[in-house]
Design an enzyme around this catalytic site. Structure first.
Site, PDB file in Angstrom:
ATOM      1  N   ALA A  46      35.680  39.120  43.628  1.00 43.80           N
ATOM      2  CA  ALA A  46      34.274  39.115  44.059  1.00 43.80           C
ATOM      3  C   ALA A  46      33.494  40.189  43.321  1.00 43.80           C
ATOM      4  O   ALA A  46      34.065  41.176  42.852  1.00 43.80           O
ATOM      5  CB  ALA A  46      34.205  39.357  45.556  1.00 43.80           C
ATOM      6  N   GLY A  87      39.838  38.548  45.021  1.00 49.03           N
ATOM      7  CA  GLY A  87      39.509  37.186  45.421  1.00 49.03           C
ATOM      8  C   GLY A  87      40.007  36.164  44.413  1.00 49.03           C
ATOM      9  O   GLY A  87      40.297  35.016  44.777  1.00 49.03           O
ATOM     10  N   GLU A  90      43.430  35.494  45.369  1.00 50.43           N
ATOM     11  CA  GLU A  90      43.428  34.782  46.657  1.00 50.43           C
ATOM     12  C   GLU A  90      43.127  33.293  46.462  1.00 50.43           C
ATOM     13  O   GLU A  90      43.696  32.447  47.141  1.00 50.43           O
ATOM     14  CB  GLU A  90      42.427  35.451  47.617  1.00 50.43           C
ATOM     15  N   GLU A 110      41.843  45.400  46.156  1.00 54.71           N
ATOM     16  CA  GLU A 110      40.797  45.705  47.147  1.00 54.71           C
ATOM     17  C   GLU A 110      40.968  47.088  47.760  1.00 54.71           C
ATOM     18  O   GLU A 110      39.992  47.779  48.055  1.00 54.71           O
ATOM     19  CB  GLU A 110      40.787  44.644  48.254  1.00 54.71           C
TER      20      GLU A 110
HETATM   21  C1  LIG Z   1      35.660  38.355  53.288  1.00 53.50           C
HETATM   22  C2  LIG Z   1      36.347  38.374  51.982  1.00 53.50           C
HETATM   23  C3  LIG Z   1      35.642  39.043  50.940  1.00 53.50           C
HETATM   24  C4  LIG Z   1      36.031  39.223  49.708  1.00 53.50           C
HETATM   25  C5  LIG Z   1      37.277  38.857  49.081  1.00 53.50           C
HETATM   26  C6  LIG Z   1      37.348  39.310  47.699  1.00 53.50           C
HETATM   27  C7  LIG Z   1      37.274  40.592  47.360  1.00 53.50           C
HETATM   28  C8  LIG Z   1      37.354  41.005  45.963  1.00 53.50           C
HETATM   29  O1  LIG Z   1      37.650  40.233  45.082  1.00 53.50           O
HETATM   30  S1  LIG Z   1      36.978  42.606  45.659  1.00 53.50           S
HETATM   31  C9  LIG Z   1      37.103  42.757  43.911  1.00 53.50           C
HETATM   32  C10 LIG Z   1      38.510  42.882  43.484  1.00 53.50           C
HETATM   33  N1  LIG Z   1      38.594  43.034  42.059  1.00 53.50           N
HETATM   34  C11 LIG Z   1      38.651  44.214  41.481  1.00 53.50           C
HETATM   35  O2  LIG Z   1      38.678  45.238  42.115  1.00 53.50           O
HETATM   36  C12 LIG Z   1      38.682  44.205  39.981  1.00 53.50           C
HETATM   37  C13 LIG Z   1      37.802  45.261  39.419  1.00 53.50           C
HETATM   38  N2  LIG Z   1      37.775  45.206  37.973  1.00 53.50           N
HETATM   39  C14 LIG Z   1      38.733  45.730  37.215  1.00 53.50           C
HETATM   40  O3  LIG Z   1      39.759  46.209  37.649  1.00 53.50           O
HETATM   41  C15 LIG Z   1      38.465  45.752  35.734  1.00 53.50           C
HETATM   42  O4  LIG Z   1      37.105  45.685  35.547  1.00 53.50           O
HETATM   43  C16 LIG Z   1      39.142  44.589  34.984  1.00 53.50           C
HETATM   44  C17 LIG Z   1      40.660  44.804  34.998  1.00 53.50           C
HETATM   45  C18 LIG Z   1      38.808  43.258  35.584  1.00 53.50           C
HETATM   46  C19 LIG Z   1      38.665  44.588  33.522  1.00 53.50           C
HETATM   47  O5  LIG Z   1      38.906  45.854  32.963  1.00 53.50           O
HETATM   48  P1  LIG Z   1      38.265  46.238  31.547  1.00 53.50           P
HETATM   49  O6  LIG Z   1      38.558  45.183  30.581  1.00 53.50           O
HETATM   50  O7  LIG Z   1      38.708  47.633  31.260  1.00 53.50           O
HETATM   51  O8  LIG Z   1      36.708  46.183  31.772  1.00 53.50           O
HETATM   52  P2  LIG Z   1      35.794  47.070  32.703  1.00 53.50           P
HETATM   53  O9  LIG Z   1      36.544  47.644  33.817  1.00 53.50           O
HETATM   54  O10 LIG Z   1      35.031  47.973  31.843  1.00 53.50           O
HETATM   55  O11 LIG Z   1      34.832  45.965  33.310  1.00 53.50           O
HETATM   56  C20 LIG Z   1      33.856  45.303  32.501  1.00 53.50           C
HETATM   57  C21 LIG Z   1      32.567  45.207  33.250  1.00 53.50           C
HETATM   58  O12 LIG Z   1      32.764  44.347  34.359  1.00 53.50           O
HETATM   59  C22 LIG Z   1      32.410  45.007  35.563  1.00 53.50           C
HETATM   60  N3  LIG Z   1      33.287  44.477  36.625  1.00 53.50           N
HETATM   61  C23 LIG Z   1      34.584  44.245  36.535  1.00 53.50           C
HETATM   62  N4  LIG Z   1      35.042  43.715  37.661  1.00 53.50           N
HETATM   63  C24 LIG Z   1      33.990  43.608  38.492  1.00 53.50           C
HETATM   64  C25 LIG Z   1      33.812  43.126  39.807  1.00 53.50           C
HETATM   65  N5  LIG Z   1      34.834  42.625  40.502  1.00 53.50           N
HETATM   66  N6  LIG Z   1      32.592  43.193  40.343  1.00 53.50           N
HETATM   67  C26 LIG Z   1      31.541  43.680  39.650  1.00 53.50           C
HETATM   68  N7  LIG Z   1      31.641  44.143  38.388  1.00 53.50           N
HETATM   69  C27 LIG Z   1      32.844  44.099  37.823  1.00 53.50           C
HETATM   70  C28 LIG Z   1      32.621  46.486  35.278  1.00 53.50           C
HETATM   71  O13 LIG Z   1      31.888  47.281  36.143  1.00 53.50           O
HETATM   72  C29 LIG Z   1      32.140  46.562  33.846  1.00 53.50           C
HETATM   73  O14 LIG Z   1      30.743  46.587  33.886  1.00 53.50           O
HETATM   74  P3  LIG Z   1      29.900  47.480  32.885  1.00 53.50           P
HETATM   75  O15 LIG Z   1      30.232  46.987  31.523  1.00 53.50           O
HETATM   76  O16 LIG Z   1      28.496  47.263  33.289  1.00 53.50           O
HETATM   77  O17 LIG Z   1      30.340  48.902  33.070  1.00 53.50           O
END
Ligand SMILES: CC/C=C\C/C=C/C(=O)SCCNC(=O)CCNC(=O)[C@H](O)C(C)(C)COP(=O)(O)OP(=O)(O)OC[C@H]1O[C@@H](n2cnc3c(N)ncnc32)[C@H](O)[C@@H]1OP(=O)(O)O
Length: 712
Positions: A46, A87, A90, A110
């Site tokens: 998400a 997600g 999931e 998460e």
């Molecule tokens: C009721 C039920 C509700 C919800 C269920 C679901 C919940 C979820 O899914 S919570 C989210 C879980 N996911 C994460 O925590 C993943 C987070 N992201 C990462 O770990 C990393 O970004 C990555 C491994 C996916 C990629 O790594 P890398 O290649 O090193 O890139 P960056 O980390 O620099 O990311 C690039 C760019 O994308 C933005 N970003 C990444 N993931 C998310 C996200 N889930 N939401 C929003 N934004 C995300 C990150 O901030 C970077 O942005 P900028 O370039 O602007 O800095």
């Protein structure tokens, strides 16, 4: 039928998934469904930004979609490329089959953003891979590679090449097979003979590691529900716990930290240099000068990053010692890695060479000087480097406080000189403070930032001042801790309050670990103590300000901390690690107070916490106002990754914003009135200004900085 999803879920993606699934179910010509991501990435879950507006958050709609996938009457296969996180995973768990590319990674991170897998992940994963493995993934948030996922039974197949084709092949193969055994919600959680004891121990373990962070504990509770209740009831519990976390300030702080760590990559200096226009130079080889504690860790870091290294010491005896220590570190690191020693290749002299000959530094792209903190010595080395190294080489100094401009002045190329402040142990700690001097070129900054990335570290670019950002903020914090002892407290009381707040280690335990002699030498160098102190200087005053000679006196008694077996605490032996409160020190403090006519008073926990933290935060405002850092996120990232600040409190400046700037200001005013000779407690003008303009959100603070007197 193929359904494609985007990198992270938006409402539009969820709607498209729902529409696609319903269409597929209704269309008799569709026999199976395959879900994949765009551009070689399944899904990062998400959109984290949306959690600050939970009502409209796309994640809320995710659980019904996962159920919809699972209940499909046609086989649904997930084709996982890149990452399937949160997600994203999931959704894959709702599918009946999962095929992953060999290089894909999966996880439920998460917990690292203060939540739990709230789209039914805490209930499905234990049913698929068992409670121990599920609990490990859910409470740590770690990403696991596809090969491990296959071993755990998380995926059914691994594709070496085209994952989509492999998933379609699998989908065609399973058409017509019963789906009930593939629906995880219908499966029982595999039992363990000692499930109750296992879960109890898991809870104790995460509570100990998390030090006040809620999410890991609630993750255990959710998995417990999976093991004890039917699926539908487990889901209710998962939802309840998720809501609890979502409304906690901790989730907000951890999500702030996630974005702050990414924001600091976009560095800028007051002179106008920035990440968007500066070009990094390639670093194909490096040298490290000095194989003491820091140098050894830096060499290890470079080798791990696959950068060939020349490691230099001043003489053969130190070289031998350093080499032995580096090899030991590398052996240990290799044992932790898949592919081990072979992958690190550190026995190959083309990858790692030990020498006492400066001439071997002629061709390297980058040198990191890591000798001890002595300006004259550092200048001598930099003078030599500027004669020997090739013109483009980046010259880095590993210093925690010294003036980069002065070091650069010893060279003929100050534009190539930069500070790289590593944290001990340098091969473990993720922070790299990168300090530019007045002449450092934008390209040198960009190269140092690129180096940080290559070393798997978080680089934070800051300006040049004594102690830079991290240590400069640390001085008033430690100073308050020592003043509190003078006034009546004890090291263990101060440490306990700060450790309960969430610091990994309190200021006195930290000082014992680092060695009290380090600060003593520095204070001697600054003329604050020792032979250069002018006769007649009052014991508890320097330059008209309050000063505590307590740490100096301890050093004069040979109490350097763990290394000597006693410092602020008593240890079982020299080099021992178990700190016990020391009656000698308590008596010493009582005598000290008598000598100086200080009447000991009872100091409560609130005062300990506020004086230490608010003094540190106050310095942070000064740093921002002077343009030493380009935003509060920089200070927070430094504190979380280099100084053991509890991540679930978001860093000191974020914490100040949650306490409320008016309260921080009022408390500083109150303490400053009682201690007018302590500048660290005098509220900084920038803090006052922010309060005066109505305490804007932290993201807007820097728009109120006036650059009338930049100190850079
Ligand atoms: C009721 C039920 C509700 C919800 C269920 C679901 C919940 C979820 O899914 S919570 C989210 C879980 N996911 C994460 O925590 C993943 C987070 N992201 C990462 O770990 C990393 O970004 C990555 C491994 C996916 C990629 O790594 P890398 O290649 O090193 O890139 P960056 O980390 O620099 O990311 C690039 C760019 O994308 C933005 N970003 C990444 N993931 C998310 C996200 N889930 N939401 C929003 N934004 C995300 C990150 O901030 C970077 O942005 P900028 O370039 O602007 O800095």
């Amino acid at each position: 039928m193929v359904i494609e999803s985007l990198f992270y879920f938006s409402l539009a993606v969820l709607q498209a998934l729902e529409d696609g699934l319903k269409k597929a179910d209704a269309d008799p010509s569709v026999k199976a469904v395959m879900i994949c991501g765009e551009n070689g990435k399944f899904s990062a879950g998400a959109d984290i930004r949306g959690f600050s507006a939970p009502q409209s958050h796309p994640g809320i709609g995710l659980a019904p979609i996962v159920s919809l996938i699972e209940s499909s009457e046609k086989p649904v296969v997930a084709a996982i490329e890149g990452v399937a996180l949160g997600g994203g995973l999931e959704v894959a768990l709702g599918c009946h089959y999962r095929v992953a590319h060999v290089k894909a990674r999966m996880g439920l991170p998460e917990v690292t953003i203060g939540l739990l897998p709230g789209a039914e992940g805490t209930q499905r994963l234990p049913r698929l891979i068992g409670v121990p493995a599920a609990l490990d993934m859910i409470t740590t948030g770690k990403h696991i590679p596809a090969t491990e996922a296959l071993k755990l039974g998380l995926v059914d197949e691994i594709a070496e090449e085209n994952t989509i084709e492999a998933a379609i092949r699998l989908a065609n193969k399973v058409i017509g097979q019963p789906l009930a055994p593939r629906r995880l919600s219908l499966k029982p959680v595999p039992t363990l003979p000692n499930m109750e004891a296992f879960l109890r121990e898991a809870l104790v373990k995460v509570k100990k590691q998390a030090r006040g962070c809620l999410a890991p504990e609630l993750c255990v509770q959710a998995v417990r529900a999976a093991s004890e209740r039917p699926f539908a009831e487990g889901l209710r519990r998962e939802r309840e716990l998720f809501r609890l976390l979502l409304s906690s300030g901790q989730a907000r702080a951890l999500q702030y930290a996630f974005f702050a760590e990414r924001a600091v990559r976009r560095w800028a200096t007051p002179a106008g240099a920035s990440w968007s226009s500066a070009n990094a130079q390639p670093v194909r080889s490096a040298a490290v000068i000095g194989l003491g504690t820091m140098g050894r860790g830096i060499v290890t870091s470079l080798v791990k990053a696959n950068i060939p290294v020349v490691a230099l010491e001043q003489d053969l005896e130190n070289l031998k010692k350093g080499r032995k220590a580096v090899m030991l570190l590398l052996e240990r690191e290799a044992m932790k890695m898949e592919g081990g020693a072979q992958r690190l290749d550190f026995h190959n002299p083309a990858r790692l060479q030990f020498t006492v000959d400066f001439d071997l530094l002629r061709d390297v792209d980058l040198v990191i000087e890591a000798v001890f903190e002595n300006m004259a010595l550092k200048k001598e080395i930099f003078h030599k480097l500027s004669k020997i190294c090739k013109p483009g080489a980046l010259l880095c100094t590993n210093t925690s406080a010294l003036n980069i401009n002065e070091i650069a002045s010893a060279t003929s190329r100050p534009q190539q000189v930069i500070g790289t402040h590593f944290f001990s142990p340098a091969h473990v700690m993720r922070l790299l403070e990168i300090i530019y001097g007045s002449h450092t070129s934008p390209s040198a900054i960009a190269t140092a930032m690129q180096l940080a990335k290559a070393l798997n570290k978080i680089g934070v670019v800051v300006g040049n001042c004594f102690g830079f950002v991290g240590n400069r903020m640390m001085f008033p914090y430690v100073q308050q801790a020592v003043f509190l002892l003078e006034e009546g407290s004890r090291p263990e009381a101060v440490d306990e309050v700060l450790e309960d707040f969430g610091f990994k280690i309190g200021p006195f335990r930290m000082s014992d670990l680092a060695g009290l002699d380090v600060g003593w030498r520095s204070r001697q160098g600054q003329g604050l103590t020792g032979p250069s102190l002018p006769a007649g200087t009052p014991a508890r005053q320097r330059h008209g300000q309050r000063y505590s000679p307590l740490p100096d006196l301890l050093c004069e008694h040979g109490r350097f901390g763990q290394k000597t077996g006693h410092g602020w605490y008593l240890y079982e032996k020299a080099g021992g690690r178990t700190a016990t409160p020391d009656p000698w020190l308590h008596n010493f403090l009582a005598r000290y107070r008598d000598t100086h006519g200080i009447k000991a008073r009872a100091i409560d926990q609130e005062e300990i916490l506020e004086r230490c933290l608010f003094a540190l935060i106050n310095e942070g405002f000064a740093i921002l106002a002077e343009g030493i850092a380009s935003g509060p996120e920089h200070l927070d990232v430094i504190y979380i990754n280099g100084y053991g600040w509890p991540r679930h409190r978001g860093g000191p400046m974020f914490y100040a914003s949650t306490v409320g700037l008016p309260r921080v200001l009022a408390k500083l005013e109150q303490y400053s009135e009682v201690h007018p000779d302590v500048p660290g407690l005098r509220p900084n003008a920038f803090l006052r200004k922010l309060v005066a303009v109505g305490s804007p959100p932290l993201q807007e603070w820097m728009s109120y900085v006036s650059w009338q007197s930049p100190k850079l």
